[in-house]
Design a protein around this motif. Structure first.
Motif, PDB file in Angstrom:
ATOM      1  N   SER A  40      67.606 -23.128   9.053  1.00  0.00           N
ATOM      2  CA  SER A  40      67.160 -23.334   7.673  1.00  0.00           C
ATOM      3  C   SER A  40      68.238 -24.124   6.939  1.00  0.00           C
ATOM      4  O   SER A  40      69.318 -24.345   7.474  1.00  0.00           O
ATOM      5  N   ALA A  41      67.922 -24.523   5.730  1.00  0.00           N
ATOM      6  CA  ALA A  41      68.873 -25.325   4.959  1.00  0.00           C
ATOM      7  C   ALA A  41      70.149 -24.528   4.711  1.00  0.00           C
ATOM      8  O   ALA A  41      70.116 -23.303   4.610  1.00  0.00           O
ATOM      9  N   TYR A  43      73.402 -24.175   2.119  1.00  0.00           N
ATOM     10  CA  TYR A  43      73.879 -24.517   0.774  1.00  0.00           C
ATOM     11  C   TYR A  43      75.363 -24.213   0.640  1.00  0.00           C
ATOM     12  O   TYR A  43      75.856 -23.230   1.204  1.00  0.00           O
ATOM     13  N   TYR A  46      81.247 -23.078  -2.134  1.00  0.00           N
ATOM     14  CA  TYR A  46      82.286 -23.524  -3.065  1.00  0.00           C
ATOM     15  C   TYR A  46      82.123 -25.007  -3.356  1.00  0.00           C
ATOM     16  O   TYR A  46      81.521 -25.736  -2.583  1.00  0.00           O
ATOM     17  N   VAL A 133      79.217 -29.869  -4.469  1.00  0.00           N
ATOM     18  CA  VAL A 133      79.000 -28.955  -5.585  1.00  0.00           C
ATOM     19  C   VAL A 133      78.467 -27.648  -5.028  1.00  0.00           C
ATOM     20  O   VAL A 133      77.556 -27.658  -4.201  1.00  0.00           O
ATOM     21  N   ALA A 134      79.061 -26.541  -5.461  1.00  0.00           N
ATOM     22  CA  ALA A 134      78.568 -25.231  -5.015  1.00  0.00           C
ATOM     23  C   ALA A 134      77.080 -25.138  -5.294  1.00  0.00           C
ATOM     24  O   ALA A 134      76.615 -25.560  -6.348  1.00  0.00           O
ATOM     25  N   GLY A 135      76.325 -24.607  -4.333  1.00  0.00           N
ATOM     26  CA  GLY A 135      74.881 -24.484  -4.517  1.00  0.00           C
ATOM     27  C   GLY A 135      74.104 -25.677  -4.006  1.00  0.00           C
ATOM     28  O   GLY A 135      72.895 -25.619  -3.833  1.00  0.00           O
ATOM     29  N   GLU A 136      74.810 -26.768  -3.775  1.00  0.00           N
ATOM     30  CA  GLU A 136      74.172 -27.989  -3.273  1.00  0.00           C
ATOM     31  C   GLU A 136      73.780 -27.809  -1.803  1.00  0.00           C
ATOM     32  O   GLU A 136      74.451 -27.122  -1.049  1.00  0.00           O
ATOM     33  N   MET A 137      72.655 -28.449  -1.394  1.00  0.00           N
ATOM     34  CA  MET A 137      72.260 -28.386  -0.001  1.00  0.00           C
ATOM     35  C   MET A 137      73.183 -29.268   0.835  1.00  0.00           C
ATOM     36  O   MET A 137      73.283 -30.466   0.606  1.00  0.00           O
ATOM     37  N   LEU A 138      73.887 -28.660   1.782  1.00  0.00           N
ATOM     38  CA  LEU A 138      74.779 -29.434   2.645  1.00  0.00           C
ATOM     39  C   LEU A 138      73.994 -30.022   3.811  1.00  0.00           C
ATOM     40  O   LEU A 138      74.156 -31.181   4.158  1.00  0.00           O
ATOM     41  N   ALA A 140      69.987 -29.883   5.829  1.00  0.00           N
ATOM     42  CA  ALA A 140      68.603 -29.407   5.841  1.00  0.00           C
ATOM     43  C   ALA A 140      68.387 -28.530   7.069  1.00  0.00           C
ATOM     44  O   ALA A 140      69.245 -28.465   7.963  1.00  0.00           O
ATOM     45  N   GLY A 141      67.275 -27.865   7.102  1.00  0.00           N
ATOM     46  CA  GLY A 141      66.912 -27.121   8.306  1.00  0.00           C
ATOM     47  C   GLY A 141      66.604 -28.091   9.430  1.00  0.00           C
ATOM     48  O   GLY A 141      66.366 -29.282   9.196  1.00  0.00           O
ATOM     49  N   GLY A 157      82.808 -23.738   2.245  1.00  0.00           N
ATOM     50  CA  GLY A 157      82.954 -22.284   2.336  1.00  0.00           C
ATOM     51  C   GLY A 157      81.974 -21.611   3.287  1.00  0.00           C
ATOM     52  O   GLY A 157      81.820 -20.389   3.255  1.00  0.00           O
TER      53      GLY A 157
ATOM     54  N   MET B 361      80.839 -35.703   2.007  1.00  0.00           N
ATOM     55  CA  MET B 361      79.391 -35.537   2.002  1.00  0.00           C
ATOM     56  C   MET B 361      78.680 -36.875   2.190  1.00  0.00           C
ATOM     57  O   MET B 361      77.593 -36.919   2.740  1.00  0.00           O
ATOM     58  N   ASP B 411      65.879 -31.131  -2.383  1.00  0.00           N
ATOM     59  CA  ASP B 411      66.510 -30.449  -1.250  1.00  0.00           C
ATOM     60  C   ASP B 411      65.490 -29.578  -0.517  1.00  0.00           C
ATOM     61  O   ASP B 411      65.439 -29.548   0.704  1.00  0.00           O
ATOM     62  N   ASP B 415      64.201 -30.042   3.275  1.00  0.00           N
ATOM     63  CA  ASP B 415      64.356 -28.940   4.223  1.00  0.00           C
ATOM     64  C   ASP B 415      63.039 -28.600   4.903  1.00  0.00           C
ATOM     65  O   ASP B 415      62.981 -28.356   6.110  1.00  0.00           O
ATOM     66  N   MET B 545      74.058 -30.955 -10.942  1.00  0.00           N
ATOM     67  CA  MET B 545      74.963 -29.992 -10.340  1.00  0.00           C
ATOM     68  C   MET B 545      76.409 -30.338 -10.652  1.00  0.00           C
ATOM     69  O   MET B 545      77.242 -29.458 -10.849  1.00  0.00           O
TER      70      MET B 545
END
Lengths: 628, 628
Positions: A40-41, A43, A46, A133-138, A140-141, A157, B361, B411, B415, B545
């Motif tokens: 899965s994706a 996120y 940090y 950015v924290a919370g950003e999708m790094l 995808a799934g 993180g 990124m 995102d 995903d 973000m």
């Protein structure tokens, strides 16, 4: 066994598998996740940078306080009050909101500096979250983890990820005649190798192989093994027994245990494949011939494994190449023809190799498949075809293509080439001297190894080049002088001494156009013997080694060949004469770096020493150029 | 630190390494040899087939005894005297020398059959050695083992091979500020991730990585670690400290311990690389910024590792693409620009991404590098350039390219896409609404996510499409209604309630052309406030973000953005108004399967449920098509 088109079979099976399958996932440490596929994706936890960070070595200042600085009215700043010293990466905290590079500071003292320009807010600062950015999708799934992804995940993180579990594939070899590879084979034995090939194919398509011990051809035993493997794996492969022969139990067992969706596909090689579902698991019966098994694995097992593993990237490179020979195929099936691809004169040429399902070596030697679709009769020589490559196109471009007569020194040259000239390769196809010269003429090869005796002049090779290439500038790269003779069983039980003795024995000949056959014909004529007097004159073997193997194993009493082949097979050898084995090429090819590399290897002491240890060669001229 | 050209640095280092290195070999079981590289040529031990084998089910006969058989004079053969029954693969022993297929036999009784045609010798027999001849070269040296090779090796009786030993690479992370990824970072800390990336790169280039614990910036400690690693490995990587800053000890240590051949290369990113030899081993200092480190690894570490491992196949795929933007580069260095590649209207378009060395990124998001050579000033927009790809060209072709405004739902869409539509992907680049529409106009994107308010009509998006694309048939794929508002610190310490309150605080704005900035401008005008009254109006962040991250970390007091961004960062949110976030595309694109897939995902309940859990969205129109 009725056959259905390959694409239809694959689609039927895919739909059936999709109905029963389920993917599992597992947590994997990020640092060990290379090549795994995200379930899965993912996120970021940090930001990166985690804080406002200096992007330069220098001082952090309050931008608003620098507003009056100019060349005319320089400003003196005090450490601790107006600035702090920072190195790249150091945090810049409020009220500091800009960085001035060290090299822009004047009169730098212990605790004060002078500046002559104002600075805008946020100059030379990497703001928090600039990269991540924290919370950003790094990721995808369904993404396959690469090295850079690991770096970014950790920076964000993420120390573990949810990955798709690798599917387990159970592989059951069957057959009363098969033995393990470490046993000494006797007549009638077949070394079990397919299961190991399947295991490697499973691994390289993202699965975990489990190979079971071989099971003899026994209905109940095979049934029991399949039942066990279905419990322990996601996918099961049964090999072989997928045909419709008397001892081919597989299809009956799979019908008893589950549902057989397909038995027999219009694909060649590879027709007798079985696609079934047993207790919610795909169970596939693959044929015994290695090439059939390979092609069926690629077409029917790998796509199913991809459904479980999430792999999508198994597509092959496809290139265009000119076909060197006419390829005829039946309308009834899709055919996979192994081809060798060479880059000659700036065009890619695809030369078909052996088409038998049993010819596994031709798959090793091949660079790709030329696929002839069902309902197509094939292609004409010179047509441009698509080739599904197994090999890197750059490697193909850097390969010297030799087509012609075989000698063991070609193997030595092929072996030494990439060692002394990294990235350059030699590939050779063995069709005999004359066929090699014709391939050279058609632009399919760079060099043609040849040993053709001109009966009129007694001269080797050159007369043939003059006759065949009257319109081109040709050269002969000298190879070796070697001894031709009669290869006979160890101890020479039939007491063969000379050409005349061949009339009384079971002979094996070489194919038309082979230099060795020309040599035999010359010697027969000299001795006044008609070819029809030699029993087996019409029986053909393709190489010296094939002749030696037949003599060794009782398939023939005698055959003409070279000393090194007799020696390699531990056979006796009756010398008949010496001949010249050279390499024909066009003069312009001498400028190609890869041909220069070939000549360098031919002249090298490393090569010559290796050839001397085989014996039967005279190497003083090796690598010399003779203009024709 | 003087710089020299990248190619020159690589050549100097290669020669130096070749002088000191030696490759080791080891025996590897054939069945475990997948992906290993042969140290020398491998020759077959046995023939395959091992004996003359029946190629068909039927009977083995003596061909000479069938000479008289014809339709007119059929011949009756007796089992045990004239023939033996054979299955495919069974040995055929002298005097039997041909096989007749079962279906060609007449009047088959228990122990006799009738035939009506003579058979030639060797019919339907696979002679010994047909596939593999004992003594034949199966694989050349320096060959990377594939699954089919394993099959052939075992068939030829080879149960183990001599393989090149994988080189060991020691990786030493250094830096007082770095922490391990499983620690909780505080301000000033940097999570150590490069070493894990290097480890994965080492593995994928055929080496064995060994990562050492991080060493603080201390001359003696780093020196000691390098000395230890040099003893235990073939290659050593030190990271970072390769610059010329005050705490950059690496170069001094390597000079003390051995010879530094290169310090500083004209490559960007990646200038501060150190290439040295210590006690006969290559020791490489890589820079700290991840993108620099990645590029230097590819250019300087991988080639050295290849010398040890025998890998040659690490060449990248190169493709041609049209550049979407002008790319200016300095004459002084070779520059690696990360690009995203999309297939739009049957041409491949390369769009440059962020160029900073810290933007890891952007390397994750990139599909390849566009390389600008030293002494080149760059390329113009519309020029065709070469791109070194990291990604499969088929995958690129099956990717929906979205360029425009960012929202977290992009995102989610990215995903879900490959999960519900295997093999189809969504990539998005975030440049703001207006820049996205311009990209759509230039043919760089399939869709442009946009939320642009027309001040005159109060209508979203459609007026902009009419104005910008007057000559094209456009549609709007409806997305979501979402709430825009002011993002402030948790608990709203400054008591911000409305647009007017932004004048007194430290604001962070979005870039020109972003829908959110247009929205702010509209609201400021409504309230009669001049932009210059807002402190920070000129400071730009690129996404919602990024704005939220700055507010979170004290870089700003407030910024305009969407609810989901505030929620993701656990910040407070003061709603200001609702807006429409849609996807612009050309009407003809609706026929593309990948765009259809995009719309299907947008309409799917799976997507909508995910979006609802984030909150702040109204989804009733999602996926509807509005003709413009």
């Amino acid at each position: 066994m009725n056959t259905i088109p390959a694409e239809e079979a694959a689609a039927i099976y895919r739909n059936a598998v999709l109905k029963v399958m389920h993917r599992e996932t597992q947590m994997v440490k990020t640092e060990e996740s290379l090549g795994r596929i995200t379930a899965s994706a993912v996120y970021a936890r940090y930001c990166s940078p985690l804080y406002n960070a200096a992007a330069m070595d220098g001082i952090a200042v309050i931008s608003a306080h620098t507003a009056t600085a100019s060349e005319v009215t320089p400003l003196v700043l005090k450490q601790g009050v107006d600035y702090q010293v920072v190195d790249t990466g150091d945090p810049v905290r409020m009220p500091y909101d800009a960085v001035i590079m060290a090299e822009d500071l004047l009169d730098a003292e212990e605790d004060s500096v002078k500046i002559t320009a104002s600075v805008p807010a946020w100059q030379h600062i990497r703001p928090v979250g600039e990269d991540i950015v924290a919370g950003e999708m790094l990721l995808a799934g369904n993404h396959k983890i690469r090295p850079i992804d690991i770096g970014v995940l950790l920076s964000g993180g993420i120390v573990e990820i949810e990955a798709i579990k690798k599917p387990k594939a159970g592989i059951i070899p069957t057959g009363t005649e098969i033995i393990e590879a470490d046993q000494v084979p006797r007549e009638g034995d077949i070394i079990e190798s397919n299961s190991r090939m399947f295991a490697a194919m499973t691994e390289s398509s993202g699965g975990i192989p489990r190979r079971y011990p071989p099971i003899p051809d026994d209905y109940e035993k095979i049934k029991h093994a399949v039942q066990g493997a279905v419990k322990e794996n996601d996918i099961v492969i049964v090999n072989a027994g997928s045909s419709a022969g008397t001892e081919d139990y597989t299809v009956h067992i799979l019908k008893e245990l589950g549902e057989v969706l397909v038995h027999g596909v219009a694909i060649k090689p590879g027709k007798p494949v079985i696609l079934s579902i047993v207790e919610g698991k795909p169970v596939i019966g693959l044929p015994g011939y290695p090439v059939s098994a390979y092609i069926d694995f690629e077409n029917f097992v790998r796509p199913v494994m991809d459904l479980y593993s999430g792999e999508t990237n198994s597509s092959r490179n496809v290139m265009k190449a000119v076909l060197s020979k006419r390829l005829v195929s039946s309308l009834k099936h899709k055919e996979y023809v192994r081809v060798k691809v060479g880059k000659v004169d700036d065009r890619f040429v695809a030369s078909p190799l052996a088409r038998g399902a049993g010819a596994a070596m031709s798959l090793v030697r091949a660079d790709g498949f030329c696929i002839i679709e069902k309902n197509s009769e094939g292609y004409e020589a010179g047509e441009t075809v698509s080739v599904e490559l197994f090999r890197d196109i750059e490697e193909i471009s850097n390969t010297v293509v030799a087509i012609g007569s075989h000698d063991l020194i070609l193997d030595i040259l092929a072996d030494r080439m990439p060692l002394t000239h990294p990235g350059i390769y030699l590939s050779s196809t063995h069709v005999g001297s004359m066929a090699g010269l014709m391939a050279l003429k058609r632009g399919e090869a760079h060099i043609a190894p040849t040993h053709l005796l001109d009966e009129d002049t007694g001269v080797y090779n050159i007369p043939y080049l003059k006759r065949l290439f009257s319109d081109r500038d040709m050269v002969l790269i000298k190879g070796v002088r070697r001894i031709q003779g009669i290869i006979v069983k160890k101890g020479n039980p039939l007491g063969i001494k000379e050409i005349r003795d061949l009339t009384g024995v079971n002979y094996v000949n070489r194919q038309r156009g082979a230099g060795t056959r020309v040599f035999l014909d010359y010697k027969l004529k000299e001795a006044g013997i008609a070819p029809s007097e030699v029993n087996g004159y019409d029986r053909e073997a393709a190489t010296h080694m094939a002749v030696a193997a037949l003599v060794k194993n009782g398939g023939a009493d005698a055959g003409m060949g070279i000393y090194s082949a007799a020696k390699a097979m531990d056979l006796d050898f009756i010398p008949v004469g010496e001949e010249e084995y050279d390499f024909a090429t066009e003069k312009k090819n001498l400028e190609l770096p890869k041909i220069q590399a070939f000549i360098e290897v031919l002249k090298s002491s490393g090569f010559k020493e290796k050839a001397m240890t085989i014996g039967g060669y005279e190497l003083s001229m090796a690598g010399e150029i003779i203009e024709v």
